[in-house]
Design a protein around this motif. Structure first.
Motif, PDB file in Angstrom:
ATOM      1  N   GLU A 193      -0.762   7.216  16.496  1.00 43.09           N
ATOM      2  CA  GLU A 193      -1.965   7.759  15.843  1.00 43.09           C
ATOM      3  C   GLU A 193      -3.201   7.705  16.743  1.00 43.09           C
ATOM      4  N   ARG A 194      -4.145   8.584  16.401  1.00 47.30           N
ATOM      5  CA  ARG A 194      -5.497   8.620  16.966  1.00 47.30           C
ATOM      6  C   ARG A 194      -5.542   8.560  18.499  1.00 47.30           C
ATOM      7  N   TRP A 210       0.859  -1.190   0.000  1.00 42.01           N
ATOM      8  CA  TRP A 210       0.000   0.000   0.000  1.00 42.01           C
ATOM      9  C   TRP A 210       0.895   1.239   0.000  1.00 42.01           C
ATOM     10  N   GLN A 258     -12.053  11.900   6.850  1.00 38.26           N
ATOM     11  CA  GLN A 258     -12.252  10.623   7.561  1.00 38.26           C
ATOM     12  C   GLN A 258     -12.591  10.917   9.021  1.00 38.26           C
ATOM     13  N   ASP A 314      -6.693   1.547  14.136  1.00 36.92           N
ATOM     14  CA  ASP A 314      -7.505   2.743  14.415  1.00 36.92           C
ATOM     15  C   ASP A 314      -8.334   2.507  15.663  1.00 36.92           C
ATOM     16  N   TRP A 329      -7.097  14.282   5.158  1.00 36.14           N
ATOM     17  CA  TRP A 329      -5.674  13.956   5.067  1.00 36.14           C
ATOM     18  C   TRP A 329      -5.065  14.500   3.781  1.00 36.14           C
ATOM     19  N   TYR A 365       3.346  -0.305   9.607  1.00 35.10           N
ATOM     20  CA  TYR A 365       1.993  -0.530  10.149  1.00 35.10           C
ATOM     21  C   TYR A 365       1.681  -2.021  10.356  1.00 35.10           C
ATOM     22  N   GLU A 425     -12.807   1.281   9.847  1.00 33.27           N
ATOM     23  CA  GLU A 425     -11.799   1.929  10.706  1.00 33.27           C
ATOM     24  C   GLU A 425     -12.249   3.342  11.050  1.00 33.27           C
ATOM     25  N   ALA A 426     -11.371   4.129  11.698  1.00 33.09           N
ATOM     26  CA  ALA A 426     -11.648   5.513  12.106  1.00 33.09           C
ATOM     27  C   ALA A 426     -12.907   5.619  12.987  1.00 33.09           C
ATOM     28  N   GLY A 471      -6.557   3.466   3.157  1.00 30.59           N
ATOM     29  CA  GLY A 471      -5.321   4.198   3.472  1.00 30.59           C
ATOM     30  C   GLY A 471      -5.635   5.644   3.839  1.00 30.59           C
ATOM     31  N   TRP A 472      -4.905   6.576   3.227  1.00 26.07           N
ATOM     32  CA  TRP A 472      -5.140   8.002   3.521  1.00 26.07           C
ATOM     33  C   TRP A 472      -6.248   8.575   2.646  1.00 26.07           C
TER      34      TRP A 472
HETATM   35  C1  DGJ Z   1      -6.221   5.132   7.740  1.00 26.36           C
HETATM   36  C2  DGJ Z   1      -6.261   5.443   9.190  1.00 26.36           C
HETATM   37  O1  DGJ Z   1      -7.548   5.797   9.539  1.00 26.36           O
HETATM   38  C3  DGJ Z   1      -5.305   6.577   9.518  1.00 26.36           C
HETATM   39  O2  DGJ Z   1      -5.368   6.877  10.878  1.00 26.36           O
HETATM   40  C4  DGJ Z   1      -3.932   6.135   9.099  1.00 26.36           C
HETATM   41  O3  DGJ Z   1      -3.548   5.021   9.835  1.00 26.36           O
HETATM   42  C5  DGJ Z   1      -3.947   5.797   7.636  1.00 26.36           C
HETATM   43  N1  DGJ Z   1      -4.917   4.756   7.374  1.00 26.36           N
HETATM   44  C6  DGJ Z   1      -2.598   5.321   7.134  1.00 26.36           C
HETATM   45  O4  DGJ Z   1      -2.704   5.027   5.780  1.00 26.36           O
END
Ligand code: DGJ
Length: 343
Positions: free
Chosen positions: A127-128, A81, A289, A183, A310, A151, A232-233, A252-253
């Motif tokens: 992160e987060r 990725w 996101q 996440d 992002w 990751y 995620e998120a 991803g981003w």
């Molecule tokens: C998606 C996640 O929600 C972000 O916090 C971060 O980890 C990105 N992926 C990295 O690509």
């Protein structure tokens, strides 16, 4: 002649001082939330607090998030990725009384450039981060996603502090319940119980785990939710005794469509009720996101949905998207606003 020159210089200096002062005044008198533009703190510096969450404590809002390094690079040896990243600068905190004017409180969990073996070394990923207050221990407890540069580590990290503005003491990282944790967010319920919500099993399934009384460890009680749905998120909130969970897909981003689910119990069962975003660009979550949903203190049924837009090739310049979340026919609705205020 010399005196005239001196007077002229004096006038220029006065003008410059007046200009700087009036700029700061404008900054201080900010009343509108304008998503997508650069947000400055009360010192006039760009706010650097990504993937964050807000804790309200003793009349003040504290906003915690990723303090990103200022150069973004791609790890080409990660081939599965597009692994864009910035050095991990730790966790930053900003404070505010009105949710519009933010004072930089510093990096409350700093990275450790001197210790290459630490989770908090800038080469790693933090992160987060999210923070909640423990009424029993009187500690502020932070949970965050700890990663290796590629990751693949998938750990949850924990830190504690006696003060909301730190410094936080790092307790370490682990795989909760023996599984991945990427996440993530944490949630403190009205009864004082706290939960960790995290993407697990290679991001395929979202886990919700009950924390211990100190909020520093898992109890071993957890549920698997949205099995194989790759969410995620997570951003969770409670409204009229129901729990709502907004998540993104896994791209991803890059942005994708958000999804909301509702449950009577935080451990599930969760029922998917669709995309809470409406209007133009709703299918890409306004190119952002989810990260958090904030219930505004003393304003019943007022919520702010917080997102990150992002910028994968310049991560520090990722922008904040904050929009009002309202309810229509019993479902959360988020609509783009160029500019809005809490009044
Ligand atoms: C998606 C996640 O929600 C972000 O916090 C971060 O980890 C990105 N992926 C990295 O690509």
């Amino acid at each position: 002649m010399k005196k005239k020159k001196q007077l002229f210089c004096y006038a220029i200096i006065c003008l410059v001082i007046t200009y700087i002062y009036s700029c700061k005044q404008i900054q201080r008198e900010q009343t509108q939330i304008v998503s997508g533009i650069v947000w400055n703190d009360t010192d006039g510096n760009p706010i650097n607090v990504h993937g964050g969450g807000i804790m309200f404590h003793d009349g003040t809002y504290y906003w915690y998030g990723e303090y990103k390094g200022d150069s973004t690079y791609r790890l080409h040896w990660v081939t599965t990725w597009e692994c864009w990243r910035a050095d991990a600068g730790g966790v930053a905190c900003y404070s505010s009384k009105d949710l519009v004017n933010w004072k930089f409180e510093g990096v409350v969990l700093p990275s450790t450039p001197e210790d290459t073996t630490s989770d908090l070394h800038p080469s790693q990923v933090i992160e987060r981060p999210k923070v909640i207050y423990n009424d029993k221990t009187k500690k502020f407890v932070m949970w965050m996603h700890i990663e290796s540069p590629d990751y693949e580590k998938a750990h949850a990290g924990v830190a504690v502090s006696d003060s909301p503005t730190g410094k936080f003491t790092y307790l370490g990282s682990f795989k909760p319940n023996g599984e991945d944790s990427r996440d993530q967010t944490i949630f403190k319920d009205d009864d004082g119980k706290a939960y960790h919500i995290y993407s697990s099993e290679w991001n395929k399934t979202l886990y919700i785990g009950l924390l211990n009384d100190e909020y520093t460890q898992h109890t071993g009680k957890y549920t698997r939710n949205f099995i194989d749905q790759s969410r995620e998120a997570p951003a969770i909130f409670k409204h009229n005794n129901k729990y709502y969970l907004i998540t993104s897909g896994c791209t991803g981003w890059d942005p994708n469509v958000a999804e909301c689910a509702v449950a009577d119990s935080i451990m599930g069962e969760w029922k998917v009720i669709g995309n809470p975003c409406i209007g133009q660009d709703a299918e890409s979550t306004y190119f952002a996101q989810s990260t958090f949903v904030l219930p505004v203190a003393d304003k019943k049924d007022t919520y702010i949905a917080m997102f990150d837009r992002w910028n994968k090739t310049n991560l520090i310049d990722s922008r904040y998207i904050w929009l009002p979340l309202t309810f229509k026919d019993g479902k959360p609705v988020i609509e783009w606003k160029d500019s809005w205020s809490l009044d």
